[in-house]
Design an enzyme around this catalytic site. Structure first.
Site, PDB file in Angstrom:
ATOM      1  N   GLY A   8      37.591   4.864 -25.396  1.00 45.72           N
ATOM      2  CA  GLY A   8      37.132   5.906 -26.323  1.00 45.72           C
ATOM      3  C   GLY A   8      38.289   6.832 -26.655  1.00 45.72           C
ATOM      4  O   GLY A   8      38.128   8.043 -26.841  1.00 45.72           O
ATOM      5  N   ASP A  53      35.206  -2.675 -26.855  1.00 49.48           N
ATOM      6  CA  ASP A  53      33.858  -2.115 -26.826  1.00 49.48           C
ATOM      7  C   ASP A  53      33.492  -1.888 -25.355  1.00 49.48           C
ATOM      8  O   ASP A  53      33.284  -2.850 -24.613  1.00 49.48           O
ATOM      9  CB  ASP A  53      32.891  -3.112 -27.492  1.00 49.48           C
ATOM     10  N   TYR A 142      22.332  14.513 -24.896  1.00 45.59           N
ATOM     11  CA  TYR A 142      23.722  14.595 -24.421  1.00 45.59           C
ATOM     12  C   TYR A 142      23.753  15.205 -23.013  1.00 45.59           C
ATOM     13  O   TYR A 142      24.401  14.679 -22.103  1.00 45.59           O
ATOM     14  CB  TYR A 142      24.498  15.472 -25.405  1.00 45.59           C
ATOM     15  N   ILE A 172      36.205  22.272 -26.703  1.00 47.00           N
ATOM     16  CA  ILE A 172      37.668  22.153 -26.673  1.00 47.00           C
ATOM     17  C   ILE A 172      38.241  22.407 -28.065  1.00 47.00           C
ATOM     18  O   ILE A 172      37.785  21.814 -29.049  1.00 47.00           O
ATOM     19  CB  ILE A 172      38.076  20.773 -26.164  1.00 47.00           C
TER      20      ILE A 172
HETATM   21  C1  AKB Z   1      29.696  19.515 -27.852  1.00 42.33           C
HETATM   22  O1  AKB Z   1      29.661  20.578 -28.490  1.00 42.33           O
HETATM   23  O2  AKB Z   1      28.797  18.679 -27.862  1.00 42.33           O
HETATM   24  C2  AKB Z   1      30.914  19.271 -26.988  1.00 42.33           C
HETATM   25  C3  AKB Z   1      30.705  19.769 -25.603  1.00 42.33           C
HETATM   26  C4  AKB Z   1      30.758  21.212 -25.316  1.00 42.33           C
HETATM   27  O3  AKB Z   1      30.496  19.000 -24.712  1.00 42.33           O
HETATM   28  N1  AKB Z   1      32.068  19.873 -27.579  1.00 42.33           N
END
Ligand code: AKB
Length: 317
Positions: A8, A53, A142, A172
């Protein structure tokens, strides 16, 4: 670390982690891998690069074997805002790449770094000086992947002795490659917009406090942690790290001090607003400081000056 594979590698972090690793360990020792042809072409201008992949266990394993890899950096992930558009795909990609990385690290006895995030926390987490060990009930896919990933990585360490390590990255800020699909992306986009058009429309609420970090500190965190004496690590997956924290309004006001003609407004994305509100305002990073010497160098003002200088010179402004 002698032979390194970054999967990645074509994203925001990988694009700058590759030269950082090359500088520390030698250009020939680092292999950059990405799924997308255009990323592999771009990466190959400054690195050994392969198309890979990470969800294809057999070809991932072949690469680890062929290049005699001893350290894997798994950067494969759909970020928070994109993840909410297709949660099932986010789970498949984020957890699939992690599980394959863990299995290969176990089989080939490699070290494994997989970033976690402030996204691992949720609305019920204490937001101010968020402790290292605290409530983690995120309400994004996430975040669910990040918490699951932290647990799974600790499990592989404890059960199979795999050398898994990780940090919880804040948003970041960098100028090598634009982020994509994150809630904190505004803090990068604004620099390109202010220097390109003099104005910016922000999709995150004006008062949304979030932890942020300039890329050079993030890169040093990765290599310092991976080089740390394992006997000193009480934690592994994953460490809070912090260096600066601000709201959009605070960042934009600081930019305006330097570029008085800058104007901005807001067009709030409700999904991003809910995510931002659920994340820490500022994390407590005492454990990272004590266990492996985390010591960030960049504050808000220094970061803004460097971002404006670097992007302006690239845009010939
Ligand atoms: C996001 O905003 O999804 C990322 C994170 C803070 O993990 N930059």
């Amino acid at each position: 670390m002698k032979r390194i594979l970054v999967v990645g590698a074509g994203g925001q972090i990988g694009t700058e982690l590759i030269p950082h690793l090359q500088k520390h360990y030698g250009a020939d020792q680092v292999i950059a891998a990405d799924l997308k042809d255009e990323s592999v072409t771009r990466l190959s201008t400054f690195s050994r690069a392969i198309k890979l992949d990470a969800l294809d266990f057999a070809s991932y394993g072949e690469a680890v074997k062929k290049y005699e890899i001893d350290s894997i950096f798994n950067l494969v992930a759909l970020l928070s805002a994109t993840g909410e558009k297709n949660p099932e795909l986010a789970w498949k990609i984020n957890m699939g790449a992690l599980l394959n990385s863990l299995e290969l690290a176990k089989e080939f006895h490699t070290a494994l770094f997989t970033p976690s995030s402030i996204g691992a926390f949720g609305a019920s987490t204490p937001h101010d000086h968020t402790p290292q060990d605290t409530v983690m009930r995120p309400n994004t896919m996430y975040g669910v992947c990040k918490v699951s990933g932290e647990l799974l990585s600790d499990y592989y360490h404890e059960r199979f002795g795999v050398d898994t390590r990780s940090v919880r990255f804040p948003g970041i800020i960098s100028n090598g490659c634009l982020p994509g699909g994150g809630t904190t992306d505004y803090a990068v986009e604004v620099f390109y917009e202010v220097l390109g058009n003099g104005r910016y429309t922000c999709t995150v609420p004006r008062d949304a406090y979030m932890d942020m970090m300039y890329m050079p500190d993030a890169l040093n965190a990765v290599t310092t942690l991976m080089e740390a004496d394992p006997s000193k690590l009480v934690h592994r997956n994953s460490f809070n790290i912090a260096s600066m924290s601000f709201t959009p309004e605070q960042l934009f006001a600081k930019i305006k001090e330097r570029i008085p003609s800058f104007t901005w407004d807001y067009d709030i994305d409700p999904v991003k607003a809910a995510i931002a509100a659920s994340w820490p305002d500022i994390m407590d990073d005492t454990c990272a400081r004590e266990e492996w010497g985390w010591n960030p160098k960049w504050d808000l003002d220094a970061m803004i000056d460097d971002m404006l200088r670097t992007i302006a010179s690239r845009l010939n402004k």
